[in-house]
Write a protein that holds these residues in place. Structure first.
Motif, PDB file in Angstrom:
ATOM      1  N   ARG A  33      67.937 -79.024  -7.173  1.00  0.00           N
ATOM      2  CA  ARG A  33      69.017 -78.228  -6.589  1.00  0.00           C
ATOM      3  C   ARG A  33      68.772 -76.738  -6.703  1.00  0.00           C
ATOM      4  N   GLY A  34      67.833 -76.342  -7.555  1.00  0.00           N
ATOM      5  CA  GLY A  34      67.540 -74.929  -7.723  1.00  0.00           C
ATOM      6  C   GLY A  34      66.924 -74.666  -9.083  1.00  0.00           C
ATOM      7  N   PHE A  52      74.946 -81.684 -12.608  1.00  0.00           N
ATOM      8  CA  PHE A  52      74.338 -82.838 -11.936  1.00  0.00           C
ATOM      9  C   PHE A  52      75.269 -83.401 -10.864  1.00  0.00           C
ATOM     10  N   ALA A  53      76.421 -82.772 -10.683  1.00  0.00           N
ATOM     11  CA  ALA A  53      77.370 -83.166  -9.638  1.00  0.00           C
ATOM     12  C   ALA A  53      78.303 -81.993  -9.372  1.00  0.00           C
ATOM     13  N   ALA A  68      75.591 -81.950  -6.504  1.00  0.00           N
ATOM     14  CA  ALA A  68      75.851 -80.549  -6.830  1.00  0.00           C
ATOM     15  C   ALA A  68      75.384 -79.654  -5.682  1.00  0.00           C
ATOM     16  N   ALA A  69      76.045 -78.525  -5.538  1.00  0.00           N
ATOM     17  CA  ALA A  69      75.618 -77.552  -4.529  1.00  0.00           C
ATOM     18  C   ALA A  69      74.250 -76.994  -4.912  1.00  0.00           C
ATOM     19  N   ARG A  70      73.508 -76.571  -3.913  1.00  0.00           N
ATOM     20  CA  ARG A  70      72.208 -75.944  -4.170  1.00  0.00           C
ATOM     21  C   ARG A  70      72.393 -74.481  -4.557  1.00  0.00           C
ATOM     22  N   TRP A  71      71.439 -73.929  -5.267  1.00  0.00           N
ATOM     23  CA  TRP A  71      71.458 -72.509  -5.599  1.00  0.00           C
ATOM     24  C   TRP A  71      70.045 -71.949  -5.483  1.00  0.00           C
ATOM     25  N   ARG A  72      69.936 -70.646  -5.261  1.00  0.00           N
ATOM     26  CA  ARG A  72      68.637 -70.007  -5.047  1.00  0.00           C
ATOM     27  C   ARG A  72      68.183 -69.206  -6.264  1.00  0.00           C
TER      28      ARG A  72
END
Length: 505
Positions: A33-34, A52-53, A68-72
């Motif tokens: 996710r990042g 994790f969610a 879970a949302a993605r992040w950069r």
């Protein structure tokens, strides 16, 4: 499937590129996710508070965990997140936090090859506890493993079942905490390689309610391929979990208490109101997660046949007798001992009183705790013997009984000997959860236990160099005593009168 394999391989390569064995150990790891930024402390790398969610809040209250949302930008993983909502108890403290689906990863400082992964589910009766309470530095540094501690929803937020919630999901409600545990396992499959772990060598483990969760994972069709070994501490898999009827009754009681007639109303209620109104519960049988009661699934061969390391403590129920009586300043009297025994066993009480005469024990409280520890049940010695016998033909079982009656205490009640009661073995595996420092003999026992647990995670067999031999369970005499005076086979069924209890029905 090819796409999934490519993603997992890429994640693993990114993790290796961030920290190859011949370079400085990486505290930045790329998850699916990042990126996460961890910390180096002594001989371990730690990554805390990894989502994790999605936060299960608002419309996601009482829904299965969502990705879970993605992040950069690198996520700060140097400190723990707040634990899941719970009332004061043996857990950390009171919380009304619903945003709690995070896990923690601890690895050795340097990882030169893919390591076994131990996934830990904490205890607390499905109402309290936290993944962040458990410092795995002993397991990680002495056993060369990676440890992942997983949070999961507790109390009404994790286990509320109502017909409305079941209709909404098209699946038996009441398993949100269990779904969180499975989601944590799936996260490990996707991300273990990035931290230096082997997703093909995962051991699920837990104590008390955490061990009950391990029982459930072992029989859940949804856990296929997610783990290869299992460790359970102080819970008997022959005990049934909550039925839909029991779960709906608890849900109706909560709904009535908070004044709700539908799901929309329940979702609008403050967390504290729900916690206060919760009558109790556990994972619910009958849905996709648990089609069958765990003991029925095991008897029918419908479970994941993996090696097991399983056991209990010599004086499991002294903790609960102490909490109810001595800890409240009201030790059990001789008359109370007889009355509780008669209320419990009815016409068979005379036989129990003859087998457990109060004068044979240091106090009536100890007498009560002794038969409560022996009589078949969730935490009992005989219940554990029944568990080993149920599993032994389908998978290797290594059974133990922890017997150090001088173990550091969670509590210290005047004139009450807590002995080797429930949860007191935890200090021997995790880094100083509670109590006084170890004596040299206790430190030696701790090192042996850590070696057993981590060797089992590596190979599926606790035996290895430098520890006393531990024979596979085939009969009641094959239970490994873990004590100060001896580490050797014993037969707990004899001293706990398991044949007597079986005959009593």
């Amino acid at each position: 499937m090819k796409w999934r394999g490519l993603v997992l391989t890429t994640i693993g390569l990114l993790g290796l590129l961030a920290g190859p064995a011949n370079a400085a150990p990486a505290t930045r790891v790329f998850t699916d996710r990042g990126p996460v930024q961890g910390a180096m402390t002594g001989e371990v790398r730690s990554f805390q508070g990894i989502p994790f969610a999605k936060p299960p809040v608002g419309a996601l209250r009482w829904r299965a965990p969502q990705p879970a949302a993605r992040w950069r930008e690198p996520l700060d993983a140097t400190k723990p997140r707040e634990f899941c909502a719970q009332l004061p108890g043996f857990g950390p403290s009171e919380s009304v936090n619903e945003d709690c689906l995070y896990l923690n990863v601890t690895t050795p400082r340097r990882v030169n090859r893919p390591l076994p992964v131990i996934v830990w589910y904490h205890g607390g009766g499905f109402t309290s506890g936290a993944a962040t309470q458990y410092d795995p530095v002993k397991l990680v540094t002495q056993g060369n493993v990676i440890v992942v501690t997983v949070a999961y929803r507790l109390g009404p937020l994790g286990y509320l079942a109502t017909p409305g919630l079941t209709a909404e999901a098209g699946n038996q409600s009441g398993n949100y905490g269990f779904q969180d545990q499975l989601a944590g396992l799936r996260w490990v499959q996707r991300n273990a390689a990035a931290f230096g772990g082997n997703p093909g060598n995962v051991t699920i483990s837990g104590e008390s309610a955490g061990a009950a969760s391990v029982c459930d994972v072992i029989v859940s069709p949804l856990a296929k391929g997610l783990f290869q070994k299992a460790i359970g501490q102080s819970f008997s898999c022959v005990e049934e979990t909550t039925t839909p009827q029991q779960a709906y009754a608890a849900g109706a009681q909560l709904s009535s208490t908070v004044g709700c007639a539908d799901v929309a109303c329940l979702r609008g209620k403050p967390v504290k109101d729900l916690l206060t109104a919760w009558p109790g519960g556990a994972p619910v049988v009958g849905g996709r997660e648990l089609p069958l009661q765990p003991p029925d699934a095991i008897r029918q061969g419908k479970y994941h046949r993996v090696p097991l390391l399983w056991g209990s403590n010599l004086d499991e129920m002294r903790l609960f007798v102490g909490l109810t009586y001595d800890g409240a300043g009201k030790p059990v009297t001789v008359a109370q001992y007889e009355q509780v025994t008669r209320d419990t066993f009815g016409p068979a009480a005379d036989k129990v009183l003859a087998r457990y005469p109060v004068g044979n024990y240091a106090s009536p409280s100890i007498a009560l705790a002794t038969w409560q520890t022996d009589v078949p049940g969730h935490l009992s010695t005989c219940g554990h013997i029944n568990t080993y016998n149920l599993f032994k033909t389908g998978a290797p079982v290594y059974a133990y009984q922890f017997t150090d009656r001088t173990a550091p205490s969670i509590v210290d009640w005047p004139n009450f000997d807590e002995g080797a009661t429930h949860a007191f073995e935890l200090n021997y595996l995790w880094n100083r959860l509670f109590g006084q420092p170890f004596t040299p003999a206790q430190e030696a026992l701790s090192k042996n236990m850590v070696r057993y647990w981590t060797t089992f995670a590596h190979t599926g067999n606790p035996n290895g160099y430098g520890v006393p031999g531990w024979q596979r369970y085939k009969s009641e005499g094959d239970v490994q005593e873990l004590g100060l005076a001896r580490i050797a086979p014993k037969n707990p069924a004899l001293e706990s009168n398991c044949e007597f209890w079986a005959g009593l029905g």
